[in-house]
Motif scaffolding. Structure first.
Motif, short mmCIF file in Angstrom:
data_model
loop_
_atom_site.label_atom_id
_atom_site.label_comp_id
_atom_site.label_asym_id
_atom_site.label_seq_id
_atom_site.Cartn_x
_atom_site.Cartn_y
_atom_site.Cartn_z
N LEU A 1 -5.62 3.38 -1.76
CA LEU A 1 -4.99 4.03 -0.60
C LEU A 1 -3.71 3.33 -0.20
N GLN A 2 -3.72 2.00 -0.21
CA GLN A 2 -2.51 1.25 0.13
C GLN A 2 -1.39 1.56 -0.84
N LYS A 3 -1.71 1.65 -2.14
CA LYS A 3 -0.66 1.91 -3.14
C LYS A 3 -0.11 3.32 -3.03
N VAL A 4 -0.98 4.30 -2.85
CA VAL A 4 -0.48 5.68 -2.83
C VAL A 4 0.23 6.01 -1.52
N THR A 5 -0.05 5.27 -0.46
CA THR A 5 0.62 5.53 0.82
C THR A 5 1.83 4.64 1.06
N ALA A 6 2.07 3.70 0.16
CA ALA A 6 3.24 2.82 0.30
C ALA A 6 4.53 3.63 0.15
N ASP A 7 5.62 3.09 0.67
CA ASP A 7 6.91 3.77 0.55
C ASP A 7 7.30 4.02 -0.90
N SER A 8 6.84 3.16 -1.80
CA SER A 8 7.13 3.33 -3.23
C SER A 8 5.99 4.05 -3.94
N GLY A 9 5.06 4.63 -3.18
CA GLY A 9 3.90 5.32 -3.74
C GLY A 9 4.18 6.78 -4.00
#
Length: 116
Positions: A81-89
């Motif tokens: 979830l952190q990776k897909v919601t990151a600005d670079s996700g």
């Protein structure tokens, strides 16, 4: 190896008043119902289900999508979830998942993402 999760989704919506939801059924020769928006996904379709979850305001679909990516892009659902919601996700129509959920007024998904 670092996984790049850039996903550009172009959501082409039919103008249907107050419509929420639905992927196009026209792919299978069926016409979408009058109260459904027609959505076309382009780009890296591997992660389009995240954008579909926002378009349909479906938390269950979002949660299942996160669980399916455990071990592929991160070791736990929280990290996925952190990776897909990151600005670079993942990007849907050029916006982050949170921005896209707000734009689409996907209240259930917004609450889920805010609580994560």
């Amino acid at each position: 190896m670092k996984i790049q999760l850039q996903l550009y989704i172009l959501a082409v919506l039919a103008s249907v008043s107050g419509a929420k939801v639905a992927a196009a059924k026209s792919q299978h020769g069926q016409q979408p119902e009058a109260d459904q928006a027609v959505v076309k996904f382009v780009g890296d379709l591997k992660y389009s289900v995240f954008c579909k979850a926002v378009v349909t305001d479906n938390v269950n679909l979002l949660d299942k999508s996160i669980l399916r990516q455990v071990g592929k892009i991160a070791d736990s659902p929280r990290l996925v979830l952190q990776k897909v919601t990151a600005d670079s996700g993942i990007l849907c129509n050029g916006k982050t998942l949170q921005e896209f959920a707000k734009l689409r007024q996907a209240e259930s998904v917004q609450r889920y993402l805010d609580g994560a």
